[in-house]
Write a protein that holds these residues in place. Structure first.
Motif, mmCIF file in Angstrom:
data_model
loop_
_atom_site.group_PDB
_atom_site.id
_atom_site.type_symbol
_atom_site.label_atom_id
_atom_site.label_comp_id
_atom_site.label_asym_id
_atom_site.label_seq_id
_atom_site.Cartn_x
_atom_site.Cartn_y
_atom_site.Cartn_z
ATOM 1 N N UNK A 1 7.437 10.974 0.970
ATOM 2 C CA UNK A 1 6.885 10.570 1.815
ATOM 3 C C UNK A 1 6.668 9.219 2.225
ATOM 4 N N UNK A 2 6.682 8.864 3.474
ATOM 5 C CA UNK A 2 6.540 7.528 3.927
ATOM 6 C C UNK A 2 5.735 7.323 4.995
ATOM 7 N N UNK A 3 5.024 6.294 5.266
ATOM 8 C CA UNK A 3 3.992 6.309 6.224
ATOM 9 C C UNK A 3 3.859 4.835 6.855
ATOM 10 N N UNK A 4 3.386 4.940 7.873
ATOM 11 C CA UNK A 4 2.951 3.789 8.700
ATOM 12 C C UNK A 4 1.826 3.346 8.032
ATOM 13 N N UNK B 1 -0.459 0.577 7.380
ATOM 14 C CA UNK B 1 -1.634 0.141 7.990
ATOM 15 C C UNK B 1 -2.302 0.846 8.854
ATOM 16 N N UNK B 2 -1.649 1.498 9.802
ATOM 17 C CA UNK B 2 -2.088 2.303 10.744
ATOM 18 C C UNK B 2 -2.799 3.522 10.148
ATOM 19 N N UNK C 1 -3.438 9.852 -0.953
ATOM 20 C CA UNK C 1 -2.048 10.549 -0.572
ATOM 21 C C UNK C 1 -0.849 9.880 -1.404
ATOM 22 N N UNK D 1 -4.164 15.840 8.271
ATOM 23 C CA UNK D 1 -2.950 16.577 9.001
ATOM 24 C C UNK D 1 -2.236 16.187 10.376
ATOM 25 N N UNK E 1 -3.801 13.469 12.361
ATOM 26 C CA UNK E 1 -3.844 12.101 12.707
ATOM 27 C C UNK E 1 -3.151 11.069 12.031
ATOM 28 N N UNK E 2 -2.932 11.287 10.696
ATOM 29 C CA UNK E 2 -2.534 10.259 9.890
ATOM 30 C C UNK E 2 -0.905 10.091 10.297
ATOM 31 N N UNK E 3 -0.388 8.905 10.308
ATOM 32 C CA UNK E 3 1.037 8.586 10.613
ATOM 33 C C UNK E 3 1.818 8.668 9.254
ATOM 34 N N UNK E 4 2.093 9.811 8.621
ATOM 35 C CA UNK E 4 2.715 10.295 7.364
ATOM 36 C C UNK E 4 3.670 10.867 7.717
ATOM 37 N N UNK E 5 5.004 10.746 7.226
ATOM 38 C CA UNK E 5 6.150 11.446 7.371
ATOM 39 C C UNK E 5 6.700 12.167 6.207
ATOM 40 N N UNK E 6 6.882 13.441 6.083
ATOM 41 C CA UNK E 6 7.569 14.052 4.928
ATOM 42 C C UNK E 6 8.935 14.503 5.067
ATOM 43 N N UNK F 1 3.888 19.181 10.764
ATOM 44 C CA UNK F 1 2.520 19.752 10.583
ATOM 45 C C UNK F 1 2.281 20.637 11.760
#
Lengths: 77, 147
Positions: free
Chosen positions: B58-61, B63-64, B89, B125, B127-132, B146
């Motif tokens: 997992x990576x994420x933006x 702050x956003x 998370x 699932x 709205x969160x800028x998370x990338x798998x 998703x």
């Protein structure tokens, strides 16, 4: 105007970097996108949304932010 | 007026059962609570074209994403009668079978926690800028989406 562009997930695979700073005279997000499409040819085959200062924006939005991010489909959880 | 800085919801690596158990334990002092509800997202070993998913990275933006989690939290408190809620998370590599998302809601009564939990998990699932990144056993990968 100097802006920071952040790339995530499969977009970062295309650009081969997580972020960069670029000097641009673009007035709208769409113009900036044109420039990025020129620079990274694979980008046009990818699905992504754009955030300006951490808020999702449409391509016709005025470029006003210091931080732009290209966000591929979300897959958290 | 002070502007509340969003809390950091991210944890490096998988979320351990100790951490989850300890979170439950810490709520024993909050005696107005009558119902907890917990969602645990577990990395599934999907079989895709004959290849098995061994882990998700997992990576994420960040702050956003933290701001998004904060907004989801505010919306949940507005909509439901909650005493407290927690979201955690994972970032980085989480192997198949390990926990990558922990959502914990508490309320005086059960009805609120059933409804709130579904609302919160679906919002995360969407709205969160998370990338798998799904990593297969042969070390090749694909990007999860998703739906």
């Amino acid at each position: 105007m100097l802006i920071t562009i952040k790339y995530f997930g499969q977009i970062a695979e295309v650009t081969q970097k997580n972020e960069e700073q670029i000097e641009t005279s673009a007035s709208h997000i769409s113009e900036l996108l044109d420039a990025l499409n020129q620079k990274y040819k694979e980008l046009k085959n990818k699905d992504f949304q754009i955030a300006q200062n951490q808020e999702l924006v449409a391509t016709e939005t005025k470029l006003s932010g210091a931080e732009i991010a290209l966000l591929p489909p979300f897959s958290g959880g | 007026m002070t502007i509340k800085k969003p809390k950091n919801v991210f944890i490096e690596g998988p979320i351990s059962s100790d951490f989850i158990g300890n979170s439950i334990y810490k709520h024993q002092t909050k005696t107005s609570i009558g119902a907890h509800n917990i969602f645990l997202g577990q990395v599934r070993s999907d079989d895709i074209d004959g290849k098995k998913v061994a882990a998700i990275e997992y990576t994420a933006y960040e702050d956003m994403a933290n701001q998004t989690f904060h907004n989801i939290r505010e919306a949940a408190f507005e909509k439901f009668d909650l005493t407290c809620m927690h979201i955690y998370h994972s970032l980085g590599v989480v192997k198949a079978g390990e926990i990558c998302l922990f959502v914990f809601v508490s309320s005086p009564r059960r009805k609120a926690v059933f409804e709130a939990l579904e609302f919160i998990v679906e919002a995360i699932k969407a709205d969160a800028p998370v990338f798998g990144k799904e990593i297969f056993e042969d070390a090749s990968h694909q990007w999860k989406v998703n739906n």
